[in-house]
Design an enzyme around this catalytic site. Structure first.
Site, PDB file in Angstrom:
ATOM      1  N   GLY A 155     -27.148  -1.032  14.458  1.00 25.37           N
ATOM      2  CA  GLY A 155     -27.699  -0.354  15.639  1.00 25.37           C
ATOM      3  C   GLY A 155     -28.428   0.893  15.170  1.00 25.37           C
ATOM      4  O   GLY A 155     -28.807   1.008  13.993  1.00 25.37           O
ATOM      5  N   ARG A 177     -25.024  -8.734  14.900  1.00 24.05           N
ATOM      6  CA  ARG A 177     -25.154  -9.876  15.829  1.00 24.05           C
ATOM      7  C   ARG A 177     -26.546 -10.471  15.763  1.00 24.05           C
ATOM      8  O   ARG A 177     -26.749 -11.658  15.833  1.00 24.05           O
ATOM      9  CB  ARG A 177     -25.000  -9.403  17.284  1.00 24.05           C
ATOM     10  CG  ARG A 177     -23.653  -9.014  17.711  1.00 24.05           C
ATOM     11  CD  ARG A 177     -23.715  -8.541  19.131  1.00 24.05           C
ATOM     12  NE  ARG A 177     -24.572  -7.342  19.212  1.00 24.05           N
ATOM     13  CZ  ARG A 177     -24.786  -6.658  20.303  1.00 24.05           C
ATOM     14  NH1 ARG A 177     -24.257  -7.054  21.434  1.00 24.05           N
ATOM     15  NH2 ARG A 177     -25.543  -5.569  20.292  1.00 24.05           N
ATOM     16  N   ARG A 237     -15.470   2.120  15.191  1.00 30.20           N
ATOM     17  CA  ARG A 237     -14.265   2.290  16.000  1.00 30.20           C
ATOM     18  C   ARG A 237     -13.072   1.792  15.197  1.00 30.20           C
ATOM     19  O   ARG A 237     -13.177   0.802  14.457  1.00 30.20           O
ATOM     20  CB  ARG A 237     -14.361   1.491  17.305  1.00 30.20           C
ATOM     21  CG  ARG A 237     -15.108   2.191  18.411  1.00 30.20           C
ATOM     22  CD  ARG A 237     -14.398   3.454  18.906  1.00 30.20           C
ATOM     23  NE  ARG A 237     -15.129   4.120  19.964  1.00 30.20           N
ATOM     24  CZ  ARG A 237     -16.017   5.100  19.791  1.00 30.20           C
ATOM     25  NH1 ARG A 237     -16.293   5.539  18.588  1.00 30.20           N
ATOM     26  NH2 ARG A 237     -16.628   5.649  20.826  1.00 30.20           N
ATOM     27  N   GLU A 266      -5.726   7.622  17.978  1.00 28.39           N
ATOM     28  CA  GLU A 266      -6.178   8.980  17.650  1.00 28.39           C
ATOM     29  C   GLU A 266      -5.487   9.959  18.593  1.00 28.39           C
ATOM     30  O   GLU A 266      -5.498   9.718  19.802  1.00 28.39           O
ATOM     31  CB  GLU A 266      -7.696   9.075  17.781  1.00 28.39           C
ATOM     32  CG  GLU A 266      -8.401   8.179  16.766  1.00 28.39           C
ATOM     33  CD  GLU A 266      -9.927   8.169  16.916  1.00 28.39           C
ATOM     34  OE1 GLU A 266     -10.444   8.923  17.763  1.00 28.39           O
ATOM     35  OE2 GLU A 266     -10.577   7.392  16.197  1.00 28.39           O
ATOM     36  N   HIS A 285     -12.334  12.035  13.611  1.00 30.33           N
ATOM     37  CA  HIS A 285     -13.379  11.556  14.536  1.00 30.33           C
ATOM     38  C   HIS A 285     -14.434  12.639  14.812  1.00 30.33           C
ATOM     39  O   HIS A 285     -14.600  13.100  15.944  1.00 30.33           O
ATOM     40  CB  HIS A 285     -12.753  11.054  15.851  1.00 30.33           C
ATOM     41  CG  HIS A 285     -13.610  10.049  16.556  1.00 30.33           C
ATOM     42  ND1 HIS A 285     -13.121   9.004  17.296  1.00 30.33           N
ATOM     43  CD2 HIS A 285     -14.954   9.926  16.618  1.00 30.33           C
ATOM     44  CE1 HIS A 285     -14.103   8.292  17.798  1.00 30.33           C
ATOM     45  NE2 HIS A 285     -15.249   8.837  17.390  1.00 30.33           N
ATOM     46  N   ILE A 286     -15.116  13.018  13.718  1.00 31.82           N
ATOM     47  CA  ILE A 286     -16.097  14.120  13.816  1.00 31.82           C
ATOM     48  C   ILE A 286     -17.514  13.637  13.531  1.00 31.82           C
ATOM     49  O   ILE A 286     -18.384  14.435  13.172  1.00 31.82           O
ATOM     50  CB  ILE A 286     -15.716  15.283  12.865  1.00 31.82           C
ATOM     51  CG1 ILE A 286     -15.516  14.781  11.425  1.00 31.82           C
ATOM     52  CG2 ILE A 286     -14.480  16.008  13.359  1.00 31.82           C
ATOM     53  CD1 ILE A 286     -15.368  15.896  10.387  1.00 31.82           C
ATOM     54  N   GLY A 287     -17.753  12.335  13.681  1.00 28.23           N
ATOM     55  CA  GLY A 287     -19.076  11.783  13.354  1.00 28.23           C
ATOM     56  C   GLY A 287     -20.227  12.565  13.961  1.00 28.23           C
ATOM     57  O   GLY A 287     -21.201  12.891  13.291  1.00 28.23           O
TER      58      GLY A 287
END
Ligand code: GLV
Length: 319
Positions: A155, A177, A237, A266, A285-287
């Site tokens: 993506g 996909r 995820r 989390e 989870h700091i993307g």
């Protein structure tokens, strides 16, 4: 009067923008989620809610909020929202795509290099006073240059990651996909079946969202197919990965190391088996966590709420 529920403390200038549209009820903590019971109470007479990925939008929430028109999710991923359900109720759901793409790709790259060059282990070694001299193989890691890098999920974030790889002289493979011939042409990325990606990659980076198709995609069988010196990075995820299988693969040398920005649960349970391993780097989870990007994400949520409460189409609808 319209009411907007905001489930995290956001900076005052954004609150002021929301207050020009409606009454605002904001949870006053930035690091602790609004308790579910309080959320269910607050949502009863709300027309809009500004949520984070800590809030689950499910049957119970929808049943409790008859006036709800919009759920603005401060994230690009929206596995926390039951989309079929909100569709059925005619509620608009929005997310924050694009504004976080480059920042998230940068975090993925940071994690990948940190794991490859054993930065966290090496820094702890210095902090612990263990550094005695230069050593021929002291913290010898793995080169990115000339490596086969496999991207799972092409993506916007996968593409931004691939663009960065180009500058590091790597061979880019991907699985998705659908094919992205633009990326294949522009970056020389090779589309491969999932098993080929597993078998041939020196680094695998997962950017995939959580869907029925991607759930547990990286499981025992997948880790067994990977090279023993492969490095696995996940910025998609948590539930795309079977974490028990990952811990076993790391312990038994099925793969070499991993870097994770996302986990199934989390925050992580401190007894999690992955925390006991040196070849694992986990960040909370700091993307998308740069100040500019987080401001843009909040602004986009505010804009989406403003549009919907003014009977206009939102900027970034999910449904
Ligand atoms: C973060 O994980 C997001 O989906 O924005």
């Amino acid at each position: 009067m319209d009411k907007i529920v905001v489930t995290r403390k956001i900076p005052q200038p954004f609150v002021e923008q929301l207050e020009t549209i409606a009454h605002v009820e904001m949870w006053d903590e930035s690091l602790v989620p609004m308790p579910r019971v309080q959320f269910l109470e607050a949502i009863k007479d709300a027309t809009a809610c500004f949520i984070t990925l800590s809030e689950k939008i499910d049957q119970e929430v929808i049943a409790a909020s008859p006036n709800l028109k919009i759920v603005a999710n401060m994230a690009v991923g929206f596995d926390n929202i039951d989309i079929d359900l909100v569709n059925k109720k005619g509620i608009i759901a929005t997310n924050t795509p694009s504004v976080l793409t480059e920042t998230t790709a940068e975090l993925g790259f940071t994690l990948m290099l940190a794991v490859a060059r054993r930065i966290v282990e090496a820094e702890k070694y210095v902090q612990n006073g263990q550094w005695q001299s230069w050593g021929p193989y002291l913290f010898a890691g793995k080169d990115l240059s000339n490596a086969n890098v496999g991207i799972y999920g092409m993506g916007e974030i996968g593409k931004a990651f691939a663009r960065r790889l180009k500058g590091f002289n790597t061979n880019i493979m991907y699985h998705n996909r659908s094919r992205h011939e633009d990326t294949e042409k522009a970056l020389g990325a090779l589309y491969v079946p999932f098993d080929t990606l597993l078998e041939q990659s020196d680094f695998i980076i997962c950017t995939a969202p959580l869907t029925e198709d991607t759930k547990n995609k990286f499981n025992e069988s997948a880790f067994k197919k990977m090279k023993n010196d492969a490095i696995f990075i996940n910025i998609g995820r948590g539930a795309v990965v079977d974490e028990q299988a990952l811990a076993t693969a790391l312990e038994t040398g099925e793969i070499a190391a991993c870097g994770l920005d996302v986990l199934r649960e989390e925050p992580i349970n401190m007894n999690h088996p992955l925390l006991a391993l040196d070849n694992v780097v986990i960040v909370p989870h700091i993307g998308s966590a740069s100040v500019i990007t987080r401001n843009r994400m909040i602004q986009l949520c505010v804009d989406n709420i403003r549009c919907v409460l003014n009977n206009q189409p939102p900027k970034t609808p999910i449904n």
